[in-house]
Design an enzyme around this catalytic site. Structure first.
Site, PDB file in Angstrom:
ATOM      1  N   GLU A 138     102.677  16.580 -49.603  1.00 38.22           N
ATOM      2  CA  GLU A 138     103.730  17.600 -49.417  1.00 38.22           C
ATOM      3  C   GLU A 138     103.910  17.888 -47.946  1.00 38.22           C
ATOM      4  O   GLU A 138     103.003  17.673 -47.143  1.00 38.22           O
ATOM      5  CB  GLU A 138     103.298  18.910 -50.112  1.00 38.22           C
ATOM      6  CG  GLU A 138     103.221  18.798 -51.606  1.00 38.22           C
ATOM      7  CD  GLU A 138     102.513  19.989 -52.232  1.00 38.22           C
ATOM      8  OE1 GLU A 138     102.121  20.922 -51.504  1.00 38.22           O
ATOM      9  OE2 GLU A 138     102.344  19.969 -53.455  1.00 38.22           O
ATOM     10  N   LYS A 140     103.947  20.241 -44.784  1.00 36.62           N
ATOM     11  CA  LYS A 140     103.199  21.466 -44.460  1.00 36.62           C
ATOM     12  C   LYS A 140     104.160  22.401 -43.720  1.00 36.62           C
ATOM     13  O   LYS A 140     104.436  22.230 -42.540  1.00 36.62           O
ATOM     14  CB  LYS A 140     101.978  21.140 -43.607  1.00 36.62           C
ATOM     15  CG  LYS A 140     101.075  22.329 -43.395  1.00 36.62           C
ATOM     16  CD  LYS A 140      99.768  21.903 -42.753  1.00 36.62           C
ATOM     17  CE  LYS A 140      98.812  23.077 -42.622  1.00 36.62           C
ATOM     18  NZ  LYS A 140      99.328  24.179 -41.838  1.00 36.62           N
ATOM     19  N   ASP A 142     105.865  25.455 -41.882  1.00 42.02           N
ATOM     20  CA  ASP A 142     105.318  26.297 -40.819  1.00 42.02           C
ATOM     21  C   ASP A 142     105.908  27.704 -40.918  1.00 42.02           C
ATOM     22  O   ASP A 142     106.919  28.006 -40.291  1.00 42.02           O
ATOM     23  CB  ASP A 142     105.666  25.653 -39.459  1.00 42.02           C
ATOM     24  CG  ASP A 142     104.746  26.151 -38.378  1.00 42.02           C
ATOM     25  OD1 ASP A 142     103.784  26.859 -38.694  1.00 42.02           O
ATOM     26  OD2 ASP A 142     105.006  25.822 -37.204  1.00 42.02           O
ATOM     27  N   TYR A 250     101.803  25.872 -54.949  1.00 43.14           N
ATOM     28  CA  TYR A 250     100.455  25.961 -55.527  1.00 43.14           C
ATOM     29  C   TYR A 250     100.460  26.984 -56.657  1.00 43.14           C
ATOM     30  O   TYR A 250     100.867  28.116 -56.442  1.00 43.14           O
ATOM     31  CB  TYR A 250      99.493  26.373 -54.408  1.00 43.14           C
ATOM     32  CG  TYR A 250      98.019  26.434 -54.770  1.00 43.14           C
ATOM     33  CD1 TYR A 250      97.448  25.572 -55.691  1.00 43.14           C
ATOM     34  CD2 TYR A 250      97.192  27.352 -54.129  1.00 43.14           C
ATOM     35  CE1 TYR A 250      96.092  25.635 -55.980  1.00 43.14           C
ATOM     36  CE2 TYR A 250      95.826  27.421 -54.396  1.00 43.14           C
ATOM     37  CZ  TYR A 250      95.288  26.557 -55.331  1.00 43.14           C
ATOM     38  OH  TYR A 250      93.951  26.618 -55.613  1.00 43.14           O
ATOM     39  N   LYS A 336      97.533  17.240 -39.464  1.00 38.01           N
ATOM     40  CA  LYS A 336      98.343  17.926 -38.443  1.00 38.01           C
ATOM     41  C   LYS A 336      98.999  16.906 -37.536  1.00 38.01           C
ATOM     42  O   LYS A 336      98.314  16.036 -36.980  1.00 38.01           O
ATOM     43  CB  LYS A 336      97.442  18.818 -37.585  1.00 38.01           C
ATOM     44  CG  LYS A 336      96.806  19.940 -38.351  1.00 38.01           C
ATOM     45  CD  LYS A 336      97.744  21.111 -38.418  1.00 38.01           C
ATOM     46  CE  LYS A 336      96.947  22.365 -38.271  1.00 38.01           C
ATOM     47  NZ  LYS A 336      97.525  23.498 -37.830  1.00 38.01           N
ATOM     48  N   CYS A 430     110.482  41.903  -7.231  1.00 37.13           N
ATOM     49  CA  CYS A 430     111.509  40.985  -7.735  1.00 37.13           C
ATOM     50  C   CYS A 430     111.836  39.913  -6.689  1.00 37.13           C
ATOM     51  O   CYS A 430     112.104  40.240  -5.536  1.00 37.13           O
ATOM     52  CB  CYS A 430     112.764  41.788  -8.085  1.00 37.13           C
ATOM     53  SG  CYS A 430     114.127  40.729  -8.584  1.00 37.13           S
ATOM     54  N   CYS A 433     115.654  40.690  -5.508  1.00 32.25           N
ATOM     55  CA  CYS A 433     116.133  41.889  -4.811  1.00 32.25           C
ATOM     56  C   CYS A 433     114.998  42.737  -4.255  1.00 32.25           C
ATOM     57  O   CYS A 433     115.222  43.796  -3.691  1.00 32.25           O
ATOM     58  CB  CYS A 433     116.984  42.742  -5.758  1.00 32.25           C
ATOM     59  SG  CYS A 433     115.997  43.544  -7.038  1.00 32.25           S
ATOM     60  N   CYS A 448     112.661  43.616 -13.728  1.00 36.55           N
ATOM     61  CA  CYS A 448     113.192  44.243 -12.518  1.00 36.55           C
ATOM     62  C   CYS A 448     114.119  45.380 -12.950  1.00 36.55           C
ATOM     63  O   CYS A 448     115.077  45.155 -13.680  1.00 36.55           O
ATOM     64  CB  CYS A 448     113.961  43.196 -11.709  1.00 36.55           C
ATOM     65  SG  CYS A 448     114.942  43.959 -10.420  1.00 36.55           S
ATOM     66  N   CYS A 454     120.581  43.927  -8.575  1.00 31.41           N
ATOM     67  CA  CYS A 454     119.827  42.669  -8.535  1.00 31.41           C
ATOM     68  C   CYS A 454     120.782  41.509  -8.894  1.00 31.41           C
ATOM     69  O   CYS A 454     121.370  41.506  -9.988  1.00 31.41           O
ATOM     70  CB  CYS A 454     118.677  42.767  -9.524  1.00 31.41           C
ATOM     71  SG  CYS A 454     117.682  41.301  -9.610  1.00 31.41           S
TER      72      CYS A 454
HETATM   73  S1  IVH Z   1      98.217  24.404 -50.258  1.00 31.71           S
HETATM   74  C1  IVH Z   1      94.005  26.134 -51.296  1.00 31.71           C
HETATM   75  N1  IVH Z   1     100.480  23.315 -49.517  1.00 31.71           N
HETATM   76  O1  IVH Z   1      98.960  25.757 -44.737  1.00 31.71           O
HETATM   77  C2  IVH Z   1      95.123  25.517 -50.570  1.00 31.71           C
HETATM   78  N2  IVH Z   1      99.508  24.934 -48.070  1.00 31.71           N
HETATM   79  O2  IVH Z   1      95.642  26.043 -44.045  1.00 31.71           O
HETATM   80  C3  IVH Z   1      96.382  26.233 -50.665  1.00 31.71           C
HETATM   81  N3  IVH Z   1     100.866  25.423 -46.075  1.00 31.71           N
HETATM   82  O3  IVH Z   1      97.557  28.798 -45.633  1.00 31.71           O
HETATM   83  C4  IVH Z   1      97.391  25.806 -49.697  1.00 31.71           C
HETATM   84  N4  IVH Z   1     102.529  24.060 -46.535  1.00 31.71           N
HETATM   85  O4  IVH Z   1     100.082  28.696 -45.524  1.00 31.71           O
HETATM   86  C5  IVH Z   1      99.513  24.184 -49.196  1.00 31.71           C
HETATM   87  N5  IVH Z   1     102.521  22.290 -49.029  1.00 31.71           N
HETATM   88  C6  IVH Z   1     101.557  23.163 -48.715  1.00 31.71           C
HETATM   89  C7  IVH Z   1     101.605  23.930 -47.530  1.00 31.71           C
HETATM   90  C8  IVH Z   1     100.558  24.809 -47.236  1.00 31.71           C
HETATM   91  C9  IVH Z   1     102.064  24.950 -45.678  1.00 31.71           C
HETATM   92  C10 IVH Z   1     100.077  26.408 -45.303  1.00 31.71           C
HETATM   93  C11 IVH Z   1      99.544  27.543 -46.101  1.00 31.71           C
HETATM   94  C12 IVH Z   1      98.052  27.536 -45.908  1.00 31.71           C
HETATM   95  C13 IVH Z   1      97.863  26.624 -44.730  1.00 31.71           C
HETATM   96  C14 IVH Z   1      96.635  25.774 -44.918  1.00 31.71           C
END
Ligand code: IVH
Length: 692
Positions: A138, A140, A142, A250, A336, A430, A433, A448, A454
């Site tokens: 999946e 991740k 942000d 989840y 990551k 500044c 000015c 400033c 300015c």
């Molecule tokens: S699963 C027990 N799936 O990443 C695991 N987390 O450190 C439950 N996050 O705190 C998380 N996308 O905020 C999962 N597709 C995804 C995610 C995801 C972002 C974040 C989430 C979590 C952190 C993991």
């Protein structure tokens, strides 16, 4: 009687003649229908009715709920606009702790993870035909994680992660997020928890920052901060305006319908949740690696930020066998993405003064290629960051391109530090000015305070003053404004109206024609209506919309100058911060002088008679998109008429558009969009008829 008037009267008649049972039934029916349309639009990205039709259904529901408040449910679609204030977010304990994931950064880490999973499950390697583990890959997302609790198909609570054991109850704010279903449909478990990520899409983030820039508000650093800051706002109506979004990833509970993660997530989608269509069921770690490589490049084309990939063992039985460490599940790992990073020499630090006086330290670097461009400068943010990193001129610094567009310095290569370097002393005055800089309690940036003298602040104010949405003097560009200021001809916005053609001609690149245009542009701006003048004078936090609301209410600048705090707060859109800002602005002697001079020059400081008399609420709650060329009035005049009569203008056609006011040569794309969403097109005559 107009069509819409008669509809509303009928609606009211219907309500009045309904028995409570009928009303309850109708409220339930409408709520269900509206939730389904929300789902089609926000989770599936596939609307099946127009915005106008949607709004009509919502209007009907709201008026029924007003008539029969006993049937107003906390989870009614009418609650999504927000309005409730959370004084203090209650801290609540999670039923299941919200753990985080362990991280991986390269292929080797992932192969190790796969090895651990196999060993944990007792699958030994036998060579070519190894049994493969099913993984779900999946994105991740942000943003900030959230846990949603559903009982009998209703959202009962939304909790932030907090410290993982307990988080904040943000239910009221979560209800304003349109992709979070308030009422589920289908065969869902009686009670379960579903977790996901609340985020702000890039287009929404960019639009908000653009607006903030226009009104001199501090910009938000990135969509993640924007999303988490928004979820902590007390006024849910403000949260609703921020258009947050939420992917779920989840599920937890005793009676989940399927025995694997992937199948349950698919089911969740059918109950009403927004599930990422990018999630993929992969057989074995090699398919996982392919998925990661694909998204490493492709991620930049998504309309939201991701910072990696999450890999999860699909089968619950296997998940259970693998279990958890104290901090994270053994059955999942986050990969990551690498933010590209280089090291280069810091040659000097310069300090920029923005339009609002905020000081930004900038690192001037030995040029170096990074992420497809040559980087010469990077942001050093503020004094605290310089001190924390102990960045010194002459150091080799690590530069990274992260979510933000401007690269940032993330650290110093101390192994390369030269002898006898001194810690950086932040400037006290500044650079433009020489005023003594100030720093407000709780604010990161120095600023400033010399806003009326300015140079970058004065020039910035002038740029704002002449901009399109303000006085719209397009014959006066940024470069000319700098020239005029440097030549000592204009020290503030009011001086612009003293300019004479003879003074302009000696300026570089100023021909007779441009000088004439400039003077004509200034002259024409004297007709710009009051609300735009109010926006143009640059009161901090008073944006275009706020200026319109204020102008409509106070009708003249004199009234605004003399308004009390209570009177200001009574104006729609004006809160404490804006009220203080207005009072401060008019409290400054220099500003009063400038206003007086602008008044003498003939600018509009009150609503025109036509505006005072011609206003109505006839177009209340209707949103118009204007497209094409008109014969009876100009586009701008139509825009003004719409606003004057309580309607809203929008630049693009969406579900929310009530009518497209279509002239000749309307763009084919717009026409197609209007037709596909079923938005009604009206011509000039029909529009004018609506206004009677
Ligand atoms: S699963 C027990 N799936 O990443 C695991 N987390 O450190 C439950 N996050 O705190 C998380 N996308 O905020 C999962 N597709 C995804 C995610 C995801 C972002 C974040 C989430 C979590 C952190 C993991």
């Amino acid at each position: 009687m107009r069509d819409s008037d008669s509809k509303i009267t009928n609606l009211l008649k219907n309500c009045k003649s309904m028995t409570p049972q009928e009303a309850q039934h109708k409220i339930q029916e409408l709520s269900k229908e509206l939730e389904q349309h929300n789902y089609n639009y926000y989770a599936l990205d596939h609307p099946t009715i127009s915005d106008f039709e949607f709004d009509k259904l919502l209007e009907e529901l709201i008026s029924l709920e007003k008539q029969f408040p006993e049937f107003l449910s906390q989870n009614s679609p009418s609650q999504r606009v927000g309005g409730q204030i959370t004084k203090e977010f209650k801290s609540v304990k999670h039923q299941y702790a919200m753990l985080s994931l362990s991280n991986s950064y390269n292929e080797e880490d992932l192969l190790d993870f796969d090895r651990r999973v196999r060993e944990g499950l007792g699958i030994t390697s036998t060579g070519l035909f190894d049994e493969q583990i099913d993984y779900v890959c999946e994105l991740k997302f942000d943003g900030l994680s959230i846990s949603l609790i559903y009982e009998q198909g209703k959202l009962v609570q939304a909790i932030t992660r907090g410290d993982g054991v307990q988080g904040d109850d943000v239910t009221t704010n979560a209800k304003t997020i349109k992709s979070i279903p308030l009422q589920l449909t289908g065969n869902f478990p009686k009670k379960f928890e579903i977790r996901g990520e609340v985020f702000m899409s890039r287009p929404v983030f960019d639009a908000i920052n653009k607006e903030r820039e226009e009104i001199g508000d501090a910009l938000m650093a990135n969509p993640r901060n924007a999303a988490s800051g928004t979820m902590k706002m007390q006024d849910s109506a403000q949260v609703a305006k921020r258009k947050l979004d939420c992917f779920l990833y989840y599920m937890l509970g005793e009676n989940l319908p399927y025995s694997s993660h992937f199948d349950n997530m698919q089911a969740a989608q059918s109950w009403g949740f927004k599930i990422s269509k990018e999630a993929k069921l992969c057989s074995g770690i090699n398919e996982v690696l392919d998925f990661i490589n694909y998204w490493d490049k492709e991620r930049f084309n998504l309309p939201f930020d991701i910072d990696g990939i999450v890999v999860k063992v699909n089968e619950y039985k296997q998940q259970k066998n693998l279990g958890f460490t104290a901090k994270s599940p053994r059955w999942a790992i986050a990969y990551k993405f690498k933010a590209e990073q280089v090291s280069t020499e810091l040659q000097s630090i310069s300090y920029q003064v923005g339009r609002t006086g905020a000081i930004t330290p900038v690192a001037n670097l030995k040029p170096i290629p990074l992420g497809g461009t040559t980087v010469k400068r990077a942001s050093l943010h503020n004094a605290d960051i310089i001190e924390k990193l102990d960045v010194r001129v002459g150091d080799y610094v690590f530069v990274e391109k992260g979510g933000e567009i401007i690269p940032k310095i993330i650290g110093v290569d101390l192994t390369k530090r030269k002898e006898k370097t001194e810690p950086t002393q932040y400037i006290t005055h500044c650079p433009e000015c020489n005023s003594l800089l100030e720093r407000n309690e709780g604010e990161a940036n120095h600023f400033c305070p010399n806003e009326n003298e300015c140079p970058p602040q004065v020039i910035g104010k002038m740029e704002h003053f002449v901009s399109r949405k303000a006085m719209n003097i397009d014959s006066l560009g940024g470069e000319t404004l700098v020239q005029l200021f440097n030549a000592g001809l204009t020290k503030n916005i009011a001086d612009l109206y003293d300019l004479k053609k003879e003074q302009l001609l000696p300026l570089e690149r100023m021909a007779e024609k441009s000088a004439n245009n400039l003077i004509e542009g200034l002259e024409a701006s004297k007709k710009v209506p009051f609300e735009r003048v109010l926006y143009a004078i640059g009161i901090r936090h008073v944006g275009e919309t706020t200026a319109k609301k204020i102008a409509k209410k106070v009708k003249s600048l004199d009234v605004l100058i003399n308004a009390s705090r209570e009177e200001l707060l009574a104006i729609d859109e004006v809160g404490e911060i804006i009220a203080i800002s207005i009072a401060e602005f008019f409290g400054i002697e220099k500003n009063k002088e400038i206003i007086l001079k602008l008044k003498q020059a003939g600018l509009q400081f009150e609503l025109s008679e036509e505006q005072q008399q011609g206003g109505s609420e006839k177009l209340k709650d209707l949103t118009f998109v204007i497209s094409g060329v008109f014969t009876k009035h100009s586009r701008d005049q139509y825009k003004d008429m719409i606003e004057l009569n309580g309607g809203k203008n929008s630049g693009s056609i969406s579900k929310k558009t009530s009518f497209v006011l279509a002239g000749d040569n309307m763009g084919p794309e717009k026409l197609k969009k209007a037709q596909s969403l079923g938005v009604k097109l009206i011509n000039e005559d029909e529009f004018l008829e609506m206004l009677g």
